[in-house]
Scaffold this motif. Structure first.
Motif, PDB file in Angstrom:
ATOM      1  N   VAL A 205       0.834  -1.206   0.000  1.00 27.14           N
ATOM      2  CA  VAL A 205       0.000   0.000   0.000  1.00 27.14           C
ATOM      3  C   VAL A 205       0.863   1.248   0.000  1.00 27.14           C
ATOM      4  N   SER A 206       2.004   1.206   0.691  1.00 27.87           N
ATOM      5  CA  SER A 206       2.894   2.370   0.706  1.00 27.87           C
ATOM      6  C   SER A 206       3.393   2.700  -0.693  1.00 27.87           C
ATOM      7  N   VAL A 207       3.658   1.677  -1.499  1.00 31.00           N
ATOM      8  CA  VAL A 207       4.078   1.908  -2.885  1.00 31.00           C
ATOM      9  C   VAL A 207       2.951   2.553  -3.682  1.00 31.00           C
ATOM     10  N   VAL A 208       1.728   2.081  -3.441  1.00 34.25           N
ATOM     11  CA  VAL A 208       0.565   2.673  -4.112  1.00 34.25           C
ATOM     12  C   VAL A 208       0.428   4.145  -3.735  1.00 34.25           C
ATOM     13  N   PHE A 209       0.607   4.451  -2.447  1.00 32.68           N
ATOM     14  CA  PHE A 209       0.537   5.847  -2.008  1.00 32.68           C
ATOM     15  C   PHE A 209       1.630   6.678  -2.683  1.00 32.68           C
ATOM     16  N   GLY A 210       2.800   6.083  -2.871  1.00 32.82           N
ATOM     17  CA  GLY A 210       3.868   6.795  -3.562  1.00 32.82           C
ATOM     18  C   GLY A 210       3.489   7.139  -4.988  1.00 32.82           C
ATOM     19  N   LEU A 211       2.877   6.183  -5.695  1.00 29.47           N
ATOM     20  CA  LEU A 211       2.443   6.428  -7.071  1.00 29.47           C
ATOM     21  C   LEU A 211       1.341   7.485  -7.126  1.00 29.47           C
ATOM     22  N   VAL A 212       0.394   7.419  -6.189  1.00 25.48           N
ATOM     23  CA  VAL A 212      -0.685   8.400  -6.144  1.00 25.48           C
ATOM     24  C   VAL A 212      -0.117   9.794  -5.856  1.00 25.48           C
ATOM     25  N   ASN A 213       0.849   9.862  -4.944  1.00 22.80           N
ATOM     26  CA  ASN A 213       1.498  11.140  -4.655  1.00 22.80           C
ATOM     27  C   ASN A 213       2.179  11.704  -5.897  1.00 22.80           C
ATOM     28  N   MET A 214       2.850  10.839  -6.644  1.00 18.79           N
ATOM     29  CA  MET A 214       3.524  11.278  -7.862  1.00 18.79           C
ATOM     30  C   MET A 214       2.531  11.879  -8.847  1.00 18.79           C
ATOM     31  N   ILE A 215       1.399  11.182  -9.052  1.00 15.17           N
ATOM     32  CA  ILE A 215       0.380  11.669  -9.986  1.00 15.17           C
ATOM     33  C   ILE A 215      -0.225  12.977  -9.490  1.00 15.17           C
ATOM     34  N   LEU A 216      -0.477  13.049  -8.191  1.00 20.95           N
ATOM     35  CA  LEU A 216      -1.096  14.242  -7.615  1.00 20.95           C
ATOM     36  C   LEU A 216      -0.175  15.450  -7.736  1.00 20.95           C
ATOM     37  N   TRP A 217       1.105  15.253  -7.525  1.00 18.00           N
ATOM     38  CA  TRP A 217       2.041  16.365  -7.650  1.00 18.00           C
ATOM     39  C   TRP A 217       2.237  16.772  -9.106  1.00 18.00           C
ATOM     40  N   ALA A 218       2.106  15.825 -10.027  1.00 18.87           N
ATOM     41  CA  ALA A 218       2.150  16.187 -11.452  1.00 18.87           C
ATOM     42  C   ALA A 218       0.957  17.071 -11.806  1.00 18.87           C
ATOM     43  N   ILE A 219      -0.202  16.752 -11.251  1.00 18.67           N
ATOM     44  CA  ILE A 219      -1.385  17.598 -11.446  1.00 18.67           C
ATOM     45  C   ILE A 219      -1.157  18.961 -10.796  1.00 18.67           C
ATOM     46  N   ASN A 220      -0.520  18.951  -9.636  1.00 13.40           N
ATOM     47  CA  ASN A 220      -0.229  20.185  -8.920  1.00 13.40           C
ATOM     48  C   ASN A 220       0.660  21.107  -9.750  1.00 13.40           C
ATOM     49  N   VAL A 221       1.582  20.519 -10.503  1.00 13.05           N
ATOM     50  CA  VAL A 221       2.466  21.320 -11.365  1.00 13.05           C
ATOM     51  C   VAL A 221       1.640  22.144 -12.347  1.00 13.05           C
ATOM     52  N   TRP A 222       0.644  21.525 -12.961  1.00 17.56           N
ATOM     53  CA  TRP A 222      -0.190  22.232 -13.930  1.00 17.56           C
ATOM     54  C   TRP A 222      -1.036  23.314 -13.261  1.00 17.56           C
ATOM     55  N   ILE A 223      -1.560  23.005 -12.084  1.00 10.77           N
ATOM     56  CA  ILE A 223      -2.395  23.973 -11.364  1.00 10.77           C
ATOM     57  C   ILE A 223      -1.579  25.210 -10.989  1.00 10.77           C
ATOM     58  N   VAL A 224      -0.372  24.994 -10.473  1.00 10.39           N
ATOM     59  CA  VAL A 224       0.479  26.118 -10.076  1.00 10.39           C
ATOM     60  C   VAL A 224       0.978  26.869 -11.303  1.00 10.39           C
ATOM     61  N   TYR A 225       1.275  26.123 -12.363  1.00 13.47           N
ATOM     62  CA  TYR A 225       1.761  26.746 -13.596  1.00 13.47           C
ATOM     63  C   TYR A 225       0.777  27.786 -14.123  1.00 13.47           C
ATOM     64  N   LYS A 226      -0.503  27.509 -14.004  1.00 15.23           N
ATOM     65  CA  LYS A 226      -1.501  28.453 -14.493  1.00 15.23           C
ATOM     66  C   LYS A 226      -1.538  29.741 -13.697  1.00 15.23           C
ATOM     67  N   ASP A 227      -0.974  29.745 -12.480  1.00 14.83           N
ATOM     68  CA  ASP A 227      -0.930  30.952 -11.654  1.00 14.83           C
ATOM     69  C   ASP A 227       0.314  31.795 -11.898  1.00 14.83           C
ATOM     70  N   THR A 228       1.227  31.328 -12.749  1.00 15.11           N
ATOM     71  CA  THR A 228       2.461  32.063 -13.003  1.00 15.11           C
ATOM     72  C   THR A 228       2.329  32.894 -14.264  1.00 15.11           C
ATOM     73  N   ASN A 229       3.267  33.846 -14.416  1.00 11.68           N
ATOM     74  CA  ASN A 229       3.261  34.659 -15.636  1.00 11.68           C
ATOM     75  C   ASN A 229       3.734  33.865 -16.840  1.00 11.68           C
ATOM     76  N   LEU A 230       4.318  32.681 -16.611  1.00 13.93           N
ATOM     77  CA  LEU A 230       4.729  31.843 -17.737  1.00 13.93           C
ATOM     78  C   LEU A 230       3.517  31.425 -18.556  1.00 13.93           C
ATOM     79  N   HIS A 231       2.428  31.099 -17.874  1.00 19.24           N
ATOM     80  CA  HIS A 231       1.209  30.684 -18.559  1.00 19.24           C
ATOM     81  C   HIS A 231       0.601  31.842 -19.338  1.00 19.24           C
ATOM     82  N   SER A 232       0.559  33.028 -18.715  1.00 17.50           N
ATOM     83  CA  SER A 232      -0.015  34.189 -19.407  1.00 17.50           C
ATOM     84  C   SER A 232       0.843  34.610 -20.586  1.00 17.50           C
ATOM     85  N   GLN A 233       2.164  34.503 -20.438  1.00 15.96           N
ATOM     86  CA  GLN A 233       3.048  34.836 -21.547  1.00 15.96           C
ATOM     87  C   GLN A 233       2.852  33.874 -22.711  1.00 15.96           C
TER      88      GLN A 233
END
Length: 241
Positions: A205-233
């Motif tokens: 289960v700990s390995v599964v949580f690791g994979l879920v964390n990886m996917i969740l943080w990848a989603i987080n990258v996109w969410i945060v990216y939209k708040d930066t001026n890089l996205h608007s540029q």
């Protein structure tokens, strides 16, 4: 530490504090809460494990004696020894038997990352809730958040696969195949049979949580990216003739 300077440091921070819990209902805050919870689960399922493997031994003066070797996080199996079948060591034919392998680096990498992510999520939530206006107005905060999110997603990927490989090796080092490598079990008149090993479902289960964390943080990258001026540029560049 000059404690009389503490109010001078805290006062400006408190002056800019503006609590806004509505951010927790937005993707930026909601994902961070999930990441905080999953970091706890990843830490607990790996770091809190305890188990043992058992053999059934018959030798000189001993019949069907159960011997055990207890192991736990951080899985330095090469320091774990089986209890002797009897005080006389099967008439001198039994020597200390250790498990094989040291998987502490992989396990500690995984658990340490989970602990650091837990602390970072608390810090980020404090900023999101108490200083959301500063976060939105100063683009350095979203850019820093983006860089940390990218790094964290990558580290979850690496640590999870490293830990998954270590877990597979731990199962081998504590499973039925260990009997073949025990020299004392090859002595005349001595027989050893593998009896049992603690279920490692929680480690799976700990390995599964690791994979879920990886996917969740990848989603987080996109969410945060939209708040930066890089996205608007990028949007301005794509919309320009």
């Amino acid at each position: 530490w000059p404690w009389f300077l503490l109010p001078a440091v805290v006062s400006p921070l408190m002056a800019g504090l503006s609590m806004d819990f509505s951010v927790l209902l937005e993707p930026l805050g909601f994902v961070k809460v999930l990441e905080w919870l999953l970091a706890i689960f990843a830490f607990a399922t790996c770091g809190g494990f305890q188990g043992e493997t058992a053999l059934l031994v018959s030798c000189q003066g001993v019949v069907n004696k159960t011997i055990t070797a207890a192991f736990a996080y951080p899985f330095r199996l090469n320091t774990v020894v089986f209890s002797a079948p009897d005080p006389k060591g099967c008439g001198g034919t039994w020597t200390d038997v250790y498990l094989t392998g040291n998987f502490s680096s992989s396990a500690q990498f995984f658990v340490t990352l989970a602990a650091l992510v837990f602390l970072y999520c608390i810090t980020a939530l404090v900023v999101y809730i108490g200083y959301s206006h500063v976060y939105q107005q100063n683009n350095k905060f979203p850019l820093t958040d983006l860089a940390i999110s990218v790094l964290t997603a990558f580290l979850w990927l690496v640590s999870t696969f490293v830990w998954a490989k270590a877990l597979a090796d731990i199962k081998v080092s504590t499973g039925a195949s260990i009997v073949q490598g025990i020299e004392s079990c090859k002595a005349p008149g001595t027989t050893c049979h593998f009896l049992s090993v603690t279920s490692m479902g929680v480690l799976n289960v700990s390995v599964v949580f690791g994979l879920v964390n990886m996917i969740l943080w990848a989603i987080n990258v996109w969410i945060v990216y939209k708040d930066t001026n890089l996205h608007s540029q990028w949007n301005r560049i794509s919309e320009s003739p």
